[in-house]
Design a protein around this motif. Structure first.
Motif, PDB file in Angstrom:
ATOM      1  N   GLU A 102     -12.837  -3.971  -5.229  1.00  0.00           N
ATOM      2  CA  GLU A 102     -13.300  -3.252  -4.039  1.00  0.00           C
ATOM      3  C   GLU A 102     -13.004  -4.029  -2.760  1.00  0.00           C
TER       4      GLU A 102
ATOM      5  N   ARG B  56      -1.945  -1.014  -3.645  1.00  0.00           N
ATOM      6  CA  ARG B  56      -3.196  -0.397  -3.204  1.00  0.00           C
ATOM      7  C   ARG B  56      -2.946   1.078  -2.917  1.00  0.00           C
TER       8      ARG B  56
ATOM      9  N   ASP C 119      -5.086   5.203  -2.736  1.00  0.00           N
ATOM     10  CA  ASP C 119      -6.358   5.914  -2.798  1.00  0.00           C
ATOM     11  C   ASP C 119      -6.469   6.689  -4.117  1.00  0.00           C
TER      12      ASP C 119
ATOM     13  N   TYR D 226      -9.319  -3.734  -1.917  1.00  0.00           N
ATOM     14  CA  TYR D 226      -8.991  -2.361  -1.529  1.00  0.00           C
ATOM     15  C   TYR D 226      -9.135  -2.135  -0.027  1.00  0.00           C
TER      16      TYR D 226
ATOM     17  N   ARG E 109      -6.112  -1.692   2.215  1.00  0.00           N
ATOM     18  CA  ARG E 109      -5.288  -0.484   2.229  1.00  0.00           C
ATOM     19  C   ARG E 109      -5.256   0.177   3.597  1.00  0.00           C
TER      20      ARG E 109
ATOM     21  N   PHE F  45     -11.013  -2.568 -10.845  1.00  0.00           N
ATOM     22  CA  PHE F  45     -10.891  -2.180  -9.440  1.00  0.00           C
ATOM     23  C   PHE F  45     -11.523  -3.252  -8.564  1.00  0.00           C
TER      24      PHE F  45
ATOM     25  N   VAL G  47      -4.797  -1.583  -7.538  1.00  0.00           N
ATOM     26  CA  VAL G  47      -6.039  -1.548  -6.764  1.00  0.00           C
ATOM     27  C   VAL G  47      -6.236  -0.096  -6.338  1.00  0.00           C
TER      28      VAL G  47
ATOM     29  N   SER H 261       0.845  -1.189   0.000  1.00  0.00           N
ATOM     30  CA  SER H 261       0.000   0.000   0.000  1.00  0.00           C
ATOM     31  C   SER H 261       0.880   1.238   0.000  1.00  0.00           C
TER      32      SER H 261
END
Length: 299
Positions: free
Chosen positions: A246, A198, A200, A249, A252, A244, A220, A98
């Motif tokens: 979800e 991962r 944002d 994710y 993360r 993607f 991701v 991440s």
């Protein structure tokens, strides 16, 4: 001091041989290296001035000089590389990594230094070289520093870089990836490619997605609403929406939890150090302690 946990014997054994056996200039009396390291940890954990470090760790001037020298020499980076190699050999690194950043407000004691801000930037090639802006910039909260990190799937740090507080997250992704280098237990080429990344919405850019796709690394990363709108307005020319996952994710959050642990060290949550190299070394030292905790628990 009774509330503060120092290094265990198992942790010290993992890093002892990479640290200098003497402090100060040649010919000076021997000082206990373990006490020096524990004094540095104590200072950042409590967020106190160097001169307030308890005398049980040794002279505060010696502790500061030692930390400054180790920062410039990249000693803590070498220690971290050693621990990452040991973790990789033990299969402890989760390569679903991440990426994110966190802001540290700069204390007035850190900002009393000449800065070159016109066209200045932090050094991403060699972070042990002091940048002209000292990784200090003015964001909404005032003068601050931004800590950028890559962590593994369990929230343990792999790469640390600093920028001024107003810097964006996306431009630092490629420098972070360039610094990702973990020696393999077999002695072959170092590992530089994670399984997936991962991040944002700040990391949703064409350059980042192209880089990950070229290296066959899973992305991701959610697509921001404005990018979705641009793509849809272009119709068929806009292409398909990026893949993607979800569910994946959700993993993360490990980097958010790590930043929470990092800021338990008050000398990192608020930056008191004038030099970016010294401040970054403290963040790397926290990473070293994190990995020694993991590896010592295995023994």
């Amino acid at each position: 001091m009774s509330r503060f946990r120092l290094l265990s014997d198992e942790q010290w054994a993992l890093i002892e041989d990479l640290l200098p056996v003497r402090t100060g200039r040649p010919g000076r009396p021997f000082s206990d290296a373990r006490a020096m390291v524990e004094g540095i940890i104590y200072r950042y954990r409590c967020g106190i001035a160097w001169r307030d470090v308890p005398a049980v760790f040794g002279p505060w001037q010696t502790i500061w000089t030692w930390h400054r020298r180790l920062s410039a020499e990249g000693t803590w980076d070498r220690v971290l590389q050693r621990l990452l190699a040991a973790a990789e050999a033990a299969g402890e690194i989760d390569w679903a990594i991440s990426v994110d950043s966190t802001i540290a407000r700069a204390h007035q004691h850190a900002t009393n230094i000449t800065r070159v801000t016109q066209g200045a930037s932090s050094n991403y090639t060699n972070p042990r070289i002091e940048p002209p802006d000292h990784a200090l910039g003015r964001s909404r909260g005032g003068l601050s520093t931004k800590i950028h990190e890559l962590v593994d799937g369990n929230g343990r740090p792999l790469v640390v870089l600093l920028t001024a507080g107003q810097a964006g997250d996306s431009p630092l992704f490629l420098p972070l990836m360039r610094h990702l280098s973990v020696p393999r237990p077999t002695g072959g080429p170092v590992r530089t490619r994670p399984d997936r990344v991962r991040g944002d919405k700040a990391y949703s850019s064409r350059a980042i997605r192209t880089h990950l796709r070229t290296r066959k690394i899973g992305a991701v990363i959610p697509e921001p609403a404005d990018q979705q709108g641009h793509r849809k307005r272009r119709g068929s020319r806009g292409g398909r929406p990026p893949a993607f996952d979800e569910v994946d994710y959700r993993g993360r959050n490990v980097i958010e939890r790590y930043f929470n642990q990092l800021k338990h060290w008050r000398g990192i949550a608020t930056r008191f150090d004038k030099l970016a190299t010294v401040y970054r070394a403290a963040v790397v030292l926290h990473a070293v302690i994190t990995w020694t905790n993991t590896l010592s628990d295995m023994t």
